[in-house]
Scaffold this active site. Structure first.
Site, PDB file in Angstrom:
ATOM      1  N   PRO A  25       0.834  -1.210   0.000  1.00  0.00           N
ATOM      2  CG  PRO A  25      -0.037  -1.075   2.156  1.00  0.00           C
ATOM      3  CD  PRO A  25       0.661  -2.010   1.222  1.00  0.00           C
ATOM      4  CB  CYS A  27       0.001   7.643   1.106  1.00  0.00           C
ATOM      5  SG  CYS A  27      -0.661   6.989   2.620  1.00  0.00           S
ATOM      6  CD  GLN A 101      -2.003  -0.015   4.982  1.00  0.00           C
ATOM      7  OE1 GLN A 101      -1.790   1.088   4.481  1.00  0.00           O
ATOM      8  NE2 GLN A 101      -1.046  -0.726   5.559  1.00  0.00           N
ATOM      9  CE1 TYR A 183       0.523   7.608   9.783  1.00  0.00           C
ATOM     10  CE2 TYR A 183       1.165   5.493   8.851  1.00  0.00           C
ATOM     11  CZ  TYR A 183       1.220   6.874   8.844  1.00  0.00           C
ATOM     12  OH  TYR A 183       1.978   7.517   7.898  1.00  0.00           O
ATOM     13  NE  ARG A 231       2.596  -3.153   5.463  1.00  0.00           N
ATOM     14  CZ  ARG A 231       3.258  -2.631   4.429  1.00  0.00           C
ATOM     15  NH1 ARG A 231       3.490  -1.328   4.359  1.00  0.00           N
ATOM     16  NH2 ARG A 231       3.670  -3.407   3.439  1.00  0.00           N
TER      17      ARG A 231
HETATM   18  C1  FNR Z   1       4.620   3.893   1.535  1.00  0.00           C
HETATM   19  N1  FNR Z   1       4.430   2.961   2.553  1.00  0.00           N
HETATM   20  C2  FNR Z   1       3.180   2.781   3.082  1.00  0.00           C
HETATM   21  N2  FNR Z   1       2.948   1.774   3.968  1.00  0.00           N
HETATM   22  C3  FNR Z   1       1.703   1.498   4.394  1.00  0.00           C
HETATM   23  O1  FNR Z   1       1.524   0.568   5.174  1.00  0.00           O
HETATM   24  N3  FNR Z   1       0.651   2.265   3.983  1.00  0.00           N
HETATM   25  C4  FNR Z   1       0.801   3.298   3.114  1.00  0.00           C
HETATM   26  O2  FNR Z   1      -0.173   3.927   2.701  1.00  0.00           O
HETATM   27  C5  FNR Z   1       2.112   3.610   2.691  1.00  0.00           C
HETATM   28  N4  FNR Z   1       2.366   4.682   1.857  1.00  0.00           N
HETATM   29  C6  FNR Z   1       3.564   4.743   1.187  1.00  0.00           C
HETATM   30  C7  FNR Z   1       3.735   5.670   0.150  1.00  0.00           C
HETATM   31  C8  FNR Z   1       4.917   5.689  -0.585  1.00  0.00           C
HETATM   32  C9  FNR Z   1       5.064   6.629  -1.739  1.00  0.00           C
HETATM   33  C10 FNR Z   1       5.968   4.800  -0.247  1.00  0.00           C
HETATM   34  C11 FNR Z   1       7.263   4.776  -1.030  1.00  0.00           C
HETATM   35  C12 FNR Z   1       5.826   3.941   0.811  1.00  0.00           C
HETATM   36  C13 FNR Z   1       5.463   1.940   2.834  1.00  0.00           C
HETATM   37  C14 FNR Z   1       5.430   0.855   1.766  1.00  0.00           C
HETATM   38  O3  FNR Z   1       4.189   0.179   1.749  1.00  0.00           O
HETATM   39  C15 FNR Z   1       6.561  -0.165   1.987  1.00  0.00           C
HETATM   40  O4  FNR Z   1       6.328  -0.836   3.200  1.00  0.00           O
HETATM   41  C16 FNR Z   1       7.927   0.498   2.035  1.00  0.00           C
HETATM   42  O5  FNR Z   1       8.063   1.420   0.982  1.00  0.00           O
HETATM   43  C17 FNR Z   1       9.064  -0.526   1.957  1.00  0.00           C
HETATM   44  O6  FNR Z   1       8.963  -1.297   0.789  1.00  0.00           O
HETATM   45  P1  FNR Z   1       9.847  -0.966  -0.543  1.00  0.00           P
HETATM   46  O7  FNR Z   1       9.367   0.347  -1.070  1.00  0.00           O
HETATM   47  O8  FNR Z   1      11.271  -0.919  -0.113  1.00  0.00           O
HETATM   48  O9  FNR Z   1       9.547  -2.108  -1.469  1.00  0.00           O
END
Ligand code: FNR
Length: 355
Positions: A25, A27, A101, A183, A231
């Protein structure tokens, strides 16, 4: 018959995941009044076309005050349900499972998009006072949140349930509850953010109470044939905080409550966390929860290589691999990985001549 474990289908209740790659997920800070739009359709739709098994839509607020920013998506009204329905129909057409999520931002609510500085949003610009387990600010720049009373806690549980029912009406087929990254639900778990002296604070049993209440209430409202994931942040990476031992105990309780998978992230609760970033740095937590709590897990965090993703599944570290930034760079990572690992993915007929 797939050659690799990464492309072996996985049953989750009535669903069949076509492989083990899940869009983490993320944002987008691009909604108005919580309503997703063409950006979300193209962003999520591209990753469904790209071949991921599950596409998890960003942290989607269960109530307006539960948004991280004024531009978060939501699931608290019917206009939002209608907008999500169109997006989800497209994802299903591409053979992927649409997931969402569900989130409440707690004390980290009412902040601006990262590209606008991530700071608190003033009331005159649409901001609000966040709520939390205790009146403790995240950092010096953040507002002091209001501590939730008993009625406020009941509202949080009810909001998660109502959002879960709206998620089903909108065509989502898999729910993930956001209990990570500092959160609201994570704030109740961690002794660093939860200083309550009632039944929701103090002992481990009390700190996990709200998460388990939300899980029970959502599991009862969400169709029994559809999966529920949670999560968590396996550790706060901070002294005196939430840690992996507590995560294992929580995961056991989640399994008893028919949670289908724990998505194992970390951090986000305090600004001064010491995080040893390296590829797959959170995967050892997924492995421990999988082994010691006997629950399916997802590994996430700095996973970018097909061989690495394959090893995580093949070595029994996790059941699925969630990927964020690599799938932003390349929505076709699953196709690339299939090619590298000697497997095949169904190609959209429109693109047949490209592969
Ligand atoms: C995120 N991450 C994130 N995690 C989550 O639980 N909910 C969310 O809405 C978000 N939003 C979000 C936005 C953006 C632009 C990024 C880059 C990351 C964290 C994401 O889901 C993930 O756990 C981390 O980025 C680590 O994984 P990667 O990017 O290394 O594959």
């Amino acid at each position: 018959c797939p050659l690799s474990k990464l492309f072996e289908p996985l049953a989750q209740r009535s669903l069949q995941l076509r492989n083990r790659i899940v869009v983490s997920p993320m944002c987008q800070y691009s909604a108005e009044e919580g309503v997703p739009n063409d950006w979300h359709l193209v962003h999520l739709g591209s990753r469904a076309v790209g071949g991921a098994a599950v596409v998890i839509a960003e942290a989607t607020a269960v109530s307006p005050e539960g948004r991280i920013s004024p531009h978060d998506t939501g699931l608290w009204n019917d206009a939002q349900v209608a907008a999500w329905s169109r997006i989800n129909a497209f994802i299903v057409e591409q053979g992927a499972i649409p997931a969402v999520q569900l989130a409440h931002a707690g004390r980290k609510a009412s902040t601006d998009a990262p590209w606008r500085g991530h700071g608190p949003v003033a009331a005159e610009l649409g901001g609000w006072t966040p709520v939390a387990p205790s009146a403790l600010a995240f950092d010096a720049q953040s507002p002091v949140p209001l501590a939730l009373g008993e009625a406020g806690i009941r509202k949080v549980v009810n909001d998660f349930v109502a959002a879960a029912m709206r998620a089903h009406a909108a065509g989502f087929r898999l729910l993930e509850l956001h209990a990570a990254h500092g959160y609201l639900l994570h704030e109740f778990l961690s002794p660093l953010s939860n200083h309550r002296q009632d039944g929701y604070g103090g002992s481990f049993d009390n700190r996990v109470r709200l998460v388990l209440e939300v899980v029970d209430a959502v599991r009862a409202a969400w169709p029994v044939e559809l999966p529920l994931w949670v999560r968590i942040s396996a550790t706060d990476w901070a002294d005196g905080g939430w840690d992996v031992e507590q995560s294992i105990e929580l995961a056991k309780r989640l399994r008893q409550r028919d949670v289908d998978l724990v998505d194992v992230s970390s951090g986000g609760l305090v600004p001064n966390a010491r995080i040893p970033l390296e590829p797959g740095y959170q995967a050892p937590f997924a492995q421990r929860l999988r082994q010691e709590a006997s629950i399916a897990t997802g590994a996430v965090g700095l996973i970018t290589e097909p061989a690495h993703a394959e090893a995580l599944v093949a070595e029994g570290i996790a059941d699925v691999v969630l990927m964020g930034r690599e799938l932003l760079r390349d929505p076709y990572f699953p196709r690339r990985a299939a090619h590298v690992l000697g497997d095949d993915l169904t190609t959209p007929p429109q693109y047949l001549r490209a592969w």
